[in-house]
Design a protein around this motif. Structure first.
Motif, PDB file in Angstrom:
ATOM      1  N   PRO A   1       0.873  -1.150   0.068  1.00 11.76           N
ATOM      2  CA  PRO A   1      -0.043  -0.059   0.057  1.00 11.76           C
ATOM      3  C   PRO A   1       0.891   1.223   0.054  1.00 11.76           C
ATOM      4  CG  PRO A   1      -1.008  -1.530   1.600  1.00 11.76           C
ATOM      5  CD  PRO A   1       0.430  -2.072   1.093  1.00 11.76           C
ATOM      6  N   SER A   2       0.436   2.129  -0.923  1.00  7.30           N
ATOM      7  CA  SER A   2       1.327   3.325  -0.956  1.00  7.30           C
ATOM      8  C   SER A   2       1.462   4.208   0.259  1.00  7.30           C
ATOM      9  CB  SER A   2       0.926   4.133  -2.198  1.00  7.30           C
ATOM     10  OG  SER A   2      -0.670   4.823  -1.984  1.00  7.30           O
ATOM     11  N   PRO A   3       0.305   4.201   1.037  1.00  9.25           N
ATOM     12  CA  PRO A   3       0.413   5.166   2.421  1.00  9.25           C
ATOM     13  C   PRO A   3       1.477   4.388   3.267  1.00  9.25           C
ATOM     14  CG  PRO A   3      -1.877   4.602   1.943  1.00  9.25           C
ATOM     15  CD  PRO A   3      -1.095   3.711   0.875  1.00  9.25           C
ATOM     16  N   LEU A   4       1.715   2.929   3.477  1.00  4.65           N
ATOM     17  CA  LEU A   4       2.721   2.268   4.180  1.00  4.65           C
ATOM     18  C   LEU A   4       4.052   2.781   3.399  1.00  4.65           C
ATOM     19  CD1 LEU A   4       3.510   0.463   6.371  1.00  4.65           C
ATOM     20  CD2 LEU A   4       3.232  -1.312   4.840  1.00  4.65           C
ATOM     21  N   VAL A   5       4.170   2.824   2.148  1.00  4.67           N
ATOM     22  CA  VAL A   5       5.530   3.041   1.629  1.00  4.67           C
ATOM     23  C   VAL A   5       5.701   4.794   2.141  1.00  4.67           C
ATOM     24  CG1 VAL A   5       6.762   3.614  -0.420  1.00  4.67           C
ATOM     25  CG2 VAL A   5       5.215   1.575  -0.374  1.00  4.67           C
ATOM     26  N   ALA A   6       4.766   5.616   2.176  1.00  6.09           N
ATOM     27  CA  ALA A   6       5.227   7.027   2.552  1.00  6.09           C
ATOM     28  C   ALA A   6       5.426   6.966   3.919  1.00  6.09           C
ATOM     29  CB  ALA A   6       3.834   7.751   2.496  1.00  6.09           C
ATOM     30  N   ILE A   7       4.947   6.246   4.920  1.00  7.59           N
ATOM     31  CA  ILE A   7       5.304   6.202   6.280  1.00  7.59           C
ATOM     32  C   ILE A   7       6.766   5.521   6.383  1.00  7.59           C
ATOM     33  CG2 ILE A   7       4.852   5.169   8.244  1.00  7.59           C
ATOM     34  CD1 ILE A   7       1.904   5.347   7.684  1.00  7.59           C
ATOM     35  N   ILE A   8       7.013   4.548   5.809  1.00  8.42           N
ATOM     36  CA  ILE A   8       8.357   3.888   6.062  1.00  8.42           C
ATOM     37  C   ILE A   8       9.444   4.921   5.391  1.00  8.42           C
ATOM     38  CG2 ILE A   8       9.780   2.073   5.279  1.00  8.42           C
ATOM     39  CD1 ILE A   8       7.521   0.291   5.375  1.00  8.42           C
ATOM     40  N   VAL A   9       9.135   5.358   4.385  1.00  7.87           N
ATOM     41  CA  VAL A   9      10.236   6.469   3.452  1.00  7.87           C
ATOM     42  C   VAL A   9      10.561   7.622   4.229  1.00  7.87           C
ATOM     43  CG1 VAL A   9      10.835   7.668   1.653  1.00  7.87           C
ATOM     44  CG2 VAL A   9       9.956   5.292   1.281  1.00  7.87           C
ATOM     45  N   LEU A  10       9.515   8.401   4.690  1.00  5.02           N
ATOM     46  CA  LEU A  10       9.602   9.665   5.348  1.00  5.02           C
ATOM     47  C   LEU A  10      10.243   9.296   6.825  1.00  5.02           C
ATOM     48  CD1 LEU A  10       6.308  11.314   4.300  1.00  5.02           C
ATOM     49  CD2 LEU A  10       8.386  11.802   3.391  1.00  5.02           C
ATOM     50  N   THR A  11       9.533   8.222   7.606  1.00  3.95           N
ATOM     51  CA  THR A  11      10.274   7.969   8.846  1.00  3.95           C
ATOM     52  C   THR A  11      11.722   7.670   8.712  1.00  3.95           C
ATOM     53  OG1 THR A  11       8.350   7.014   9.572  1.00  3.95           O
ATOM     54  CG2 THR A  11      10.115   6.538  10.857  1.00  3.95           C
ATOM     55  N   CYS A  12      12.243   6.972   7.852  1.00  3.36           N
ATOM     56  CA  CYS A  12      13.642   6.719   7.554  1.00  3.36           C
ATOM     57  C   CYS A  12      14.508   8.009   7.189  1.00  3.36           C
ATOM     58  CB  CYS A  12      13.828   5.690   6.381  1.00  3.36           C
ATOM     59  SG  CYS A  12      13.495   4.102   6.899  1.00  3.36           S
ATOM     60  N   LEU A  13      13.776   8.877   6.236  1.00 11.03           N
ATOM     61  CA  LEU A  13      14.449  10.117   6.075  1.00 11.03           C
ATOM     62  C   LEU A  13      14.540  10.893   7.205  1.00 11.03           C
ATOM     63  CD1 LEU A  13      15.551  11.545   3.304  1.00 11.03           C
ATOM     64  CD2 LEU A  13      12.958  12.469   3.015  1.00 11.03           C
ATOM     65  N   SER A  14      13.333  11.089   7.841  1.00 16.23           N
ATOM     66  CA  SER A  14      13.369  11.952   9.083  1.00 16.23           C
ATOM     67  C   SER A  14      14.561  11.630  10.237  1.00 16.23           C
ATOM     68  CB  SER A  14      12.210  11.959   9.876  1.00 16.23           C
ATOM     69  OG  SER A  14      11.992  12.777  10.935  1.00 16.23           O
ATOM     70  N   LEU A  15      14.665  10.316  10.524  1.00 18.34           N
ATOM     71  CA  LEU A  15      15.692   9.776  11.487  1.00 18.34           C
ATOM     72  C   LEU A  15      17.106   9.972  10.765  1.00 18.34           C
ATOM     73  CD1 LEU A  15      14.211   6.565  12.707  1.00 18.34           C
ATOM     74  CD2 LEU A  15      14.223   8.611  13.703  1.00 18.34           C
ATOM     75  N   TRP A  16      17.248   9.839   9.488  1.00 18.09           N
ATOM     76  CA  TRP A  16      18.504   9.936   8.792  1.00 18.09           C
ATOM     77  C   TRP A  16      19.187  11.306   8.841  1.00 18.09           C
ATOM     78  CZ3 TRP A  16      19.691  10.851   3.454  1.00 18.09           C
ATOM     79  CH2 TRP A  16      21.135  11.011   3.023  1.00 18.09           C
TER      80      TRP A  16
END
Length: 511
Positions: free
Chosen positions: A184-199
Motif C-alpha cells: 500500500p502506498s500510504p505504508l511506503v510513505a510512512i516508511i520512507v519519510l520515517t527513515c528520511l526523518s531519522l537519517w
C-alpha cells in the motif's frame, strides 16, 4: 429443515466466513498495518478531547477494532475511539472522572445491543442520498481541518521541512500505485519519510509529541463506581447519546463502505457488534467508539476488504504500543498528515459539485445544510438529524402538491374526482377543493365523491372526508363516496365518524 438443507446452510456459512477472513490475506494484513499507524495520533487526540489519559483512547482502539472484526456486520470497516463519542463525554469526565466514563461506555454498549434487537438500523431508510452526501463531504472537510494545526507555521515543529515532507508523502501515495500495488502506498510513505526523518534528524513533529504512548498490556477491570440508582441517573443520559451517535456514524460509514466496495452488509449485526465491542473496550480501560470513516477509507483504498484487515489494525496497534513504542513514536507527523489529506480528498464526493446544476434544488439544499451544520458544530449526529428533518419537510411539500380534485356535472349529479395522496399535509387542499356544493355556480342536489385514483393515508385524511360529507349533507345534498381502496376503506371503518359501515356511502363489503 431437512438434514441436507442444514448441512448446506452450514457449509455456506463456513464458506462465507472463510472468504471474509482469509479471502484477501496479504492485502488485508498490509492495509491493517497502515490503519494501525493512522489510528495512533487520532486516538491520542480523541483522548485529549475527552480529557483522559492517551492510553484510554489507544486501548479503546485496540479492543474495539479486534472485537468488531468478529462481531461486526461490515467486513473491512474500521471501528475505534472516535471524536464523535469523545465530545459527548467531556462534561462527564470533567465532573465525575474517568471511572464513570468506563461505566457509561458499558451502558452505551447495552443500549446498542437493545437497538439491534429492536432493529433500529431500519431507521437508516429515512436517511436520503443527499444527507449521506452531505455527511461525507462534511467529514472530508473536518478531516482536512483537523490537519491544519500540523500545517500552521506559528505552531512549534512546523517549518518548511514539514511542507516538503507532506508534499513528498502525497506524491508517493498517488505515484507508487502506478509502479506497484504490492505494498500500500500510504505504508511506503510512512516508511520512507520515517527513515528520511531519522537519517536527517529533521526538526519536525513526531507521534510521540502528540502524547505519551502507554507501556504494557491493557488489563481487565471493572469500573470503580457505586452500583446505585444515582450512578445510573448520572451516566444514562451520556450513554444514550453515545449509543445514538455511535450507531448513526457506524451505519452511515457502513453504507459508504458498501458503496465503495459494491458489497452489502448486515446493519442489524453491526449495531449489536458495536455494543459488544464497546463493552469489552470499557472493561479493558478504554473509552467508547464507533466506525471511523477516515480509517475505513484508508483501509479500503489500501486494499483491505475482509475482517482480517480490521483485526490486524487492532492487533498491530497493540504490538506497536507494547513492543515498538519507541520506533512508532519517531514516525513524523507530516507522513500521517499526508495520509489524512489523501483520505479527505478521497472521501469528498466531487461529483456533488457538478450535480448541483442537474439535481433538484431541494436535494442540494439538504446537502449544503447538512455540511454546514456538521462543520459548524463538529457533531455528525446533529448535522444528519437536521438533514433528515429538512428532507422530510421537502418530501411532504412535494407530496402535498401531487394532488388535485376535478368537478364534473351530469344532470342533477355533481361528481368530484380526487387524484393523489390525501394525508395530514394535503387535507386542507382536499377540504377546500370539495367546498360546499351550494356555493357552486350550478349546484347539484346529488354529489358523488370518486376517490378511485386517491389514497387515504391517516386519520387526518379520514377526518377530512367526514367533514366534507357532513358539510354537504348539512346543506341538503345527498352524498355518495365511491372508489375507496381496501386500505382506505379499513381506515374509514375504524376511524370514520360517519358511515362506518360503508353502506350509506356506497362501499361494497370488504374483508
Amino acid at each position: 429443515m431437512t438434514p441436507s438443507t442444514g448441512a448446506h446452510a452450514h457449509a455456506s456459512t463456513a464458506a462465507r466466513w472463510k472468504q471474509e477472513w482469509f479471502g484477501n490475506v496479504r492485502a488485508d494484513v498490509l492495509a491493517g498495518i497502515v490503519v494501525a499507524l493512522a489510528l495512533i495520533p487520532e486516538a491520542i487526540g480523541f483522548s485529549i478531547i475527552a480529557g483522559v489519559d492517551p492510553r484510554v483512547g489507544l486501548y479503546a482502539s485496540v479492543a474495539i477494532a479486534m472485537v468488531i472484526a468478529f462481531t461486526g456486520g461490515r467486513p473491512g470497516m474500521i471501528s475505534a475511539a472516535t471524536a464523535a463519542v469523545a465530545v459527548v463525554v467531556v462534561p462527564l469526565v470533567r465532573d465525575h472522572g474517568p471511572e464513570y466514563l468506563f461505566a457509561a461506555t458499558i451502558l452505551m454498549g447495552v443500549f446498542q445491543g437493545i437497538a439491534a434487537l429492536l432493529r433500529l438500523n431500519l431507521l437508516m431508510q429515512f436517511v436520503s442520498r443527499s444527507v449521506i452526501t452531505g455527511f461525507v463531504n462534511a467529514l472530508a472537510i473536518l478531516i482536512f481541518m483537523a490537519q491544519l494545526p500540523q500545517l500552521d507555521p506559528t505552531n512549534e515543529g512546523v517549518n518548511w521541512i514539514t511542507y516538503a515532507m507532506v508534499a513528498g508523502g502525497l506524491a508517493m501515495i498517488y505515484l507508487v500505485p502506478k509502479l506497484t500495488t504490492a505494498i500500500p502506498s500510504p505504508l511506503v510513505a510512512i516508511i520512507v519519510l520515517t527513515c528520511l526523518s531519522l537519517w536527517l534528524g529533521s526538526p519536525v513533529n513526531t507521534v510521540s509529541d502528540m502524547g505519551e504512548l502507554p507501556q504494557g498490556l491493557p488489563f481487565f477491570m471493572l469500573p470503580d463506581v457505586p452500583l446505585t440508582w444515582e450512578t445510573l441517573v448520572i451516566i444514562a443520559p451520556y450513554s444514550l447519546t453515545m449509543a445514538a451517535v455511535g450507531l448513526l456514524e457506524s451505519l452511515l460509514t457502513a453504507q459508504i463502505v458498501d458503496d465503495m466496495t459494491h458489497t452489502g452488509s448486515n446493519k442489524q449485526r453491526e449495531c449489536g457488534g458495536q455494543g459488544i465491542a464497546n463493552i469489552v473496550a470499557a472493561l479493558f480501560g478504554g473509552m467508547g467508539g464507533c466506525a471511523m470513516i477516515g480509517q475505513s477509507v484508508i483501509n479500503v483504498t489500501s486494499g483491505g476488504r475482509g475482517r482480517l484487515s480490521t483485526f490486524v489494525a487492532g492487533f498491530a496497534l497493540l504490538i506497536m504500543l507494547v513492543l515498538l513504542g519507541g520506533i512508532v513514536g519517531q514516525v513524523p507527523m507530516p507522513a500521517l498528515v499526508a495520509i489524512m489529506i489523501m483520505v479527505s480528498i478521497g472521501t469528498f464526493s466531487w461529483n456533488s459539485i457538478p450535480n448541483l446544476r442537474v439535481h433538484p434544488w431541494q436535494s442540494s439544499m439538504v446537502m449544503f445544510v447538512t455540511v454546514a451544520v456538521v462543520v459548524a458544530t463538529h457533531n455528525l449526529a446533529i448535522g444528519v438529524l437536521v438533514g433528515v428533518l429538512l428532507s422530510g419537510i421537502f418530501f411532504v411539500q412535494k407530496v402535498m402538491h401531487m394532488f388535485e380534485v376535478t368537478r364534473t356535472k351530469d344532470g342533477d349529479t355533481a361528481t368530484y374526482t380526487a387524484h393523489g395522496e390525501i394525508f395530514f399535509g394535503s387535507v386542507a387542499r382536499f377540504e377546500a377543493a370539495l367546498g360546499p356544493e351550494s356555493l357552486q355556480p350550478d349546484p347539484a342536489d346529488h354529489v358523488i365523491i370518486d376517490v378511485t385514483r386517491a389514497h387515504f393515508w391517516d386519520i387526518s385524511a379520514i377526518g377530512a372526508l367526514d367533514k366534507v360529507v357532513e358539510r354537504m349533507r348539512m346543506h341538503g345534498r345527498s352524498v355518495q363516496v365511491v372508489g375507496l381502496n381496501e386500505a382506505s376503506a379499513d381506515l374509514v371503518d375504524r376511524h370514520g365518524a360517519t358511515d362506518r359501515t360503508g353502506v350509506e356511502i356506497g362501499l361494497a363489503p370488504h374483508p
